[in-house]
Design a protein around this motif. Structure first.
Motif, mmCIF file in Angstrom:
data_model
loop_
_atom_site.group_PDB
_atom_site.id
_atom_site.type_symbol
_atom_site.label_atom_id
_atom_site.label_comp_id
_atom_site.label_asym_id
_atom_site.label_seq_id
_atom_site.Cartn_x
_atom_site.Cartn_y
_atom_site.Cartn_z
ATOM 1 N N GLN A 38 52.847 -18.124 27.550
ATOM 2 C CA GLN A 38 53.996 -19.018 27.451
ATOM 3 C C GLN A 38 53.750 -19.972 26.285
ATOM 4 O O GLN A 38 52.884 -20.843 26.366
ATOM 5 C CB GLN A 38 54.184 -19.792 28.750
ATOM 6 C CG GLN A 38 54.576 -18.906 29.926
ATOM 7 C CD GLN A 38 54.662 -19.682 31.234
ATOM 8 O OE1 GLN A 38 53.845 -20.563 31.504
ATOM 9 N NE2 GLN A 38 55.654 -19.358 32.031
ATOM 10 N N ARG A 59 68.322 -20.843 36.330
ATOM 11 C CA ARG A 59 67.805 -19.553 36.802
ATOM 12 C C ARG A 59 68.915 -18.814 37.538
ATOM 13 O O ARG A 59 69.441 -19.304 38.542
ATOM 14 C CB ARG A 59 66.596 -19.784 37.724
ATOM 15 C CG ARG A 59 65.877 -18.510 38.161
ATOM 16 C CD ARG A 59 64.957 -18.006 37.075
ATOM 17 N NE ARG A 59 64.260 -16.799 37.489
ATOM 18 C CZ ARG A 59 63.048 -16.780 38.030
ATOM 19 N NH1 ARG A 59 62.385 -17.928 38.220
ATOM 20 N NH2 ARG A 59 62.470 -15.648 38.373
ATOM 21 N N ASP A 78 54.888 -7.449 37.482
ATOM 22 C CA ASP A 78 54.557 -7.709 38.879
ATOM 23 C C ASP A 78 54.558 -6.417 39.702
ATOM 24 O O ASP A 78 53.690 -6.204 40.553
ATOM 25 C CB ASP A 78 55.557 -8.706 39.477
ATOM 26 C CG ASP A 78 55.457 -10.089 38.846
ATOM 27 O OD1 ASP A 78 54.406 -10.399 38.240
ATOM 28 O OD2 ASP A 78 56.433 -10.860 38.931
ATOM 29 N N SER A 108 60.054 -6.183 31.611
ATOM 30 C CA SER A 108 60.238 -7.547 32.118
ATOM 31 C C SER A 108 59.004 -8.061 32.857
ATOM 32 O O SER A 108 58.068 -7.308 33.154
ATOM 33 C CB SER A 108 61.431 -7.584 33.078
ATOM 34 O OG SER A 108 61.139 -6.820 34.245
ATOM 35 N N LYS A 109 59.022 -9.345 33.183
ATOM 36 C CA LYS A 109 57.973 -9.929 34.028
ATOM 37 C C LYS A 109 57.978 -9.260 35.397
ATOM 38 O O LYS A 109 56.914 -9.029 35.991
ATOM 39 C CB LYS A 109 58.219 -11.436 34.169
ATOM 40 C CG LYS A 109 57.302 -12.147 35.186
ATOM 41 C CD LYS A 109 55.837 -12.032 34.842
ATOM 42 C CE LYS A 109 54.986 -13.056 35.593
ATOM 43 N NZ LYS A 109 55.072 -12.972 37.062
ATOM 44 N N GLN A 110 59.164 -8.913 35.900
ATOM 45 C CA GLN A 110 59.259 -8.216 37.188
ATOM 46 C C GLN A 110 58.576 -6.846 37.118
ATOM 47 O O GLN A 110 57.941 -6.415 38.086
ATOM 48 C CB GLN A 110 60.723 -8.068 37.598
ATOM 49 C CG GLN A 110 61.375 -9.342 38.097
ATOM 50 C CD GLN A 110 61.762 -10.313 36.994
ATOM 51 O OE1 GLN A 110 61.699 -9.982 35.806
ATOM 52 N NE2 GLN A 110 62.169 -11.515 37.367
ATOM 53 N N GLU A 154 65.162 -13.856 34.704
ATOM 54 C CA GLU A 154 63.850 -13.208 34.644
ATOM 55 C C GLU A 154 62.714 -14.156 35.016
ATOM 56 O O GLU A 154 61.903 -13.855 35.901
ATOM 57 C CB GLU A 154 63.615 -12.642 33.243
ATOM 58 C CG GLU A 154 62.305 -11.883 33.131
ATOM 59 C CD GLU A 154 62.104 -11.255 31.762
ATOM 60 O OE1 GLU A 154 61.154 -10.457 31.629
ATOM 61 O OE2 GLU A 154 62.871 -11.554 30.830
ATOM 62 N N THR A 155 62.607 -15.269 34.338
ATOM 63 C CA THR A 155 61.535 -16.240 34.572
ATOM 64 C C THR A 155 62.080 -17.646 34.371
ATOM 65 O O THR A 155 63.114 -17.845 33.734
ATOM 66 C CB THR A 155 60.366 -16.033 33.589
ATOM 67 O OG1 THR A 155 60.878 -16.055 32.252
ATOM 68 C CG2 THR A 155 59.639 -14.730 33.842
ATOM 69 N N ASP A 156 61.352 -18.629 34.879
ATOM 70 C CA ASP A 156 61.745 -20.023 34.653
ATOM 71 C C ASP A 156 61.590 -20.397 33.196
ATOM 72 O O ASP A 156 62.423 -21.132 32.645
ATOM 73 C CB ASP A 156 60.884 -20.961 35.512
ATOM 74 C CG ASP A 156 61.204 -20.852 36.995
ATOM 75 O OD1 ASP A 156 62.369 -20.562 37.326
ATOM 76 O OD2 ASP A 156 60.288 -21.045 37.812
#
Length: 448
Positions: free
Chosen positions: A58, A74, A131, A126-128, A34-36
């Motif tokens: 974060q 990742r 976006d 999600s972060k996606q 999903e994210t770093d």
């Protein structure tokens, strides 16, 4: 050195990693596509609304992970081979483990609606997803109207987000009243009114039938079971979430709706654990639900499994149920159990008070014979978790709770505006003679 691999970098997985590091020098690897870096999922809405930037949600600086010797990978885990203790990542590389923690969270539900995979159709998890929302609904010029499907907490959050950019919203809720599978009737009706007052087109007892595509394969409208066609540029699917476990179907790990675990969060396979939204308890913990997709339970599970992995085998004990949320600008808190009219037991009774002008109300559940306090919901009044937790543990009576309700209030001076009316209605409903008393909440702790 023992190799601990965690799949998922949400609150459950990261809590496990942090506490394993506090307790040991084991090697820790977190794998996530999903994210770093870990972020606060519950704060995603505030990024879209412009209250915060993504880096603000974060909790740890980027250097935190290397300093604490937590390796970040990742990628997607596509296979778990428990006989060889290896994971296949992105179908191209393997990662070995000695102990594995599955913390893959949830995914938005889809129910096979025609058009559910079109461009312009998405969830909010999600972060996606965040976006994508900036692509599909950056402003009201691009998104003339949005349709949200599903009347839960994620749906009301998405509605608030879109309205913050003046995007018109139609809200399809299949139930007779908003979230009435969770809220008693009086509370649900109050939220219905509040949604409409925020210029959200709330359509109750309405189901999605189909999402219609334009010539470019984008969503352009939906049809409902009421025969209505609603033009839109965005369809938000927020009809709940389910455990994200599809990649485990051929793993040999026992699955139900989620990954089945015991009270120690162990799966049926040695050295494999599951925590957070994806874990399903197959040993009942009081009245707790088998799957609880809640932030704080994920954190508690992470802390618990870390103890077990580091040699102090610990049973997961979530304690009394509690939760909090916001319905637009109304704060909601719940402690213990307040069931709806459909789900409550014959022995459960409710006291309900609502302010005649403001969106403020209280519902208290109690045993109708013993008068034992069972739970409370509050809207617009903030309460103290530690006091209600104590009252539930001590099996206090509803009369005790009402007598000392002011002591449990987080804003006692503000609460004075409501106390007299609440006590008056309680006395009227119950035939009691409780008086409004001027007590300090600190007394609760002096007598502990």
């Amino acid at each position: 050195m023992e190799n601990i691999v965690i799949i998922g970098n949400g609150i459950a997985g990261v809590s496990a990693a942090r506490h394993i590091r506090k307790l040991s020098d084991k090697r820790i690897i977190i794998i996530s596509a999903e994210t770093d870096y870990f972020f606060s999922r519950t704060a995603l809405m505030y990024v879209y609304m412009g209250h915060m930037k993504f880096e603000h949600i974060q909790p740890y600086e980027n250097w935190f992970w290397e300093k604490n010797r937590i390796d970040l990978v990742r990628g997607y885990v596509t296979q778990v081979n428990h006989t060889e203790k290896k994971l296949l990542v992105d179908n191209s590389r393997t990662v070995a483990y000695d102990k594995l923690i599955i913390a893959t969270g949830s995914k938005p539900n889809k129910f096979g609606w025609p058009g559910q995979d079109l461009h312009g159709v998405q969830g909010l998890y999600s972060k996606q997803d965040l976006d994508l929302l900036e692509v599909h609904a950056p402003n009201k010029e691009v998104c003339k109207r949005a349709v949200i499907v599903g009347g839960g907490l994620i749906g009301i959050e998405l509605a608030e987000m879109l309205r913050s950019r003046d995007i018109p919203v139609t809200f399809l809720v299949r139930e007779k009243s908003f979230w009435d599978g969770v809220l008693p009737q009086g509370e649900s009706q109050m939220i219905n009114e509040h949604i409409l007052e925020h210029h959200i087109d709330l359509k109750l007892e309405t189901n999605l039938v189909e999402i219609i595509a334009d010539e470019n394969g984008r969503a352009k409208a939906v049809t409902t079971d009421k025969g209505e066609t609603i033009a839109c540029n965005l369809v938000g699917l927020t009809a709940g979430v389910s455990p994200n476990i599809d990649f485990l179907k051929d793993s040999g790990i026992a699955l139900g709706r989620g990954v089945k675990v015991n009270r120690f969060l162990e799966t049926n396979i040695e050295d494999i654990y599951a925590i957070g939204d994806c874990a399903e308890q197959h040993e009942a913990i009081g009245s707790r639900r088998p799957i609880e997709a809640v932030w704080y339970t994920g954190r508690m599970m992470g802390e618990t499994v870390a103890q077990t992995i580091c040699g102090n085998k610990l049973e997961y004990k979530p304690g009394h149920w509690f939760n909090s949320a916001k319905f637009l600008d109304i704060e909601y808190q719940t402690y213990g159990w307040v069931f709806t009219a459909r789900s409550k037991k014959e022995s459960e009774a409710h006291f309900h008070w609502r302010h005649p002008q403001e969106k403020v109300c209280v519902t208290i559940a109690y045993h109708n014979e013993t008068r034992q306090f069972l739970g409370i919901n509050t809207f617009g009044i903030r309460m103290r978790h530690e006091i209600f937790d104590r009252w539930l543990t001590e099996s206090r009576s509803v009369d005790h709770v009402m007598e000392f309700l002011k002591d449990a209030n987080f804003d006692p001076e503000f609460y004075e505006n409501y106390e007299k009316d609440i006590i008056s209605k309680f006395n009227s409903d119950m035939g009691t003679t409780l008086a409004v008393k001027n007590k300090s909440w600190k007394r609760i702790f002096k007598t502990a």
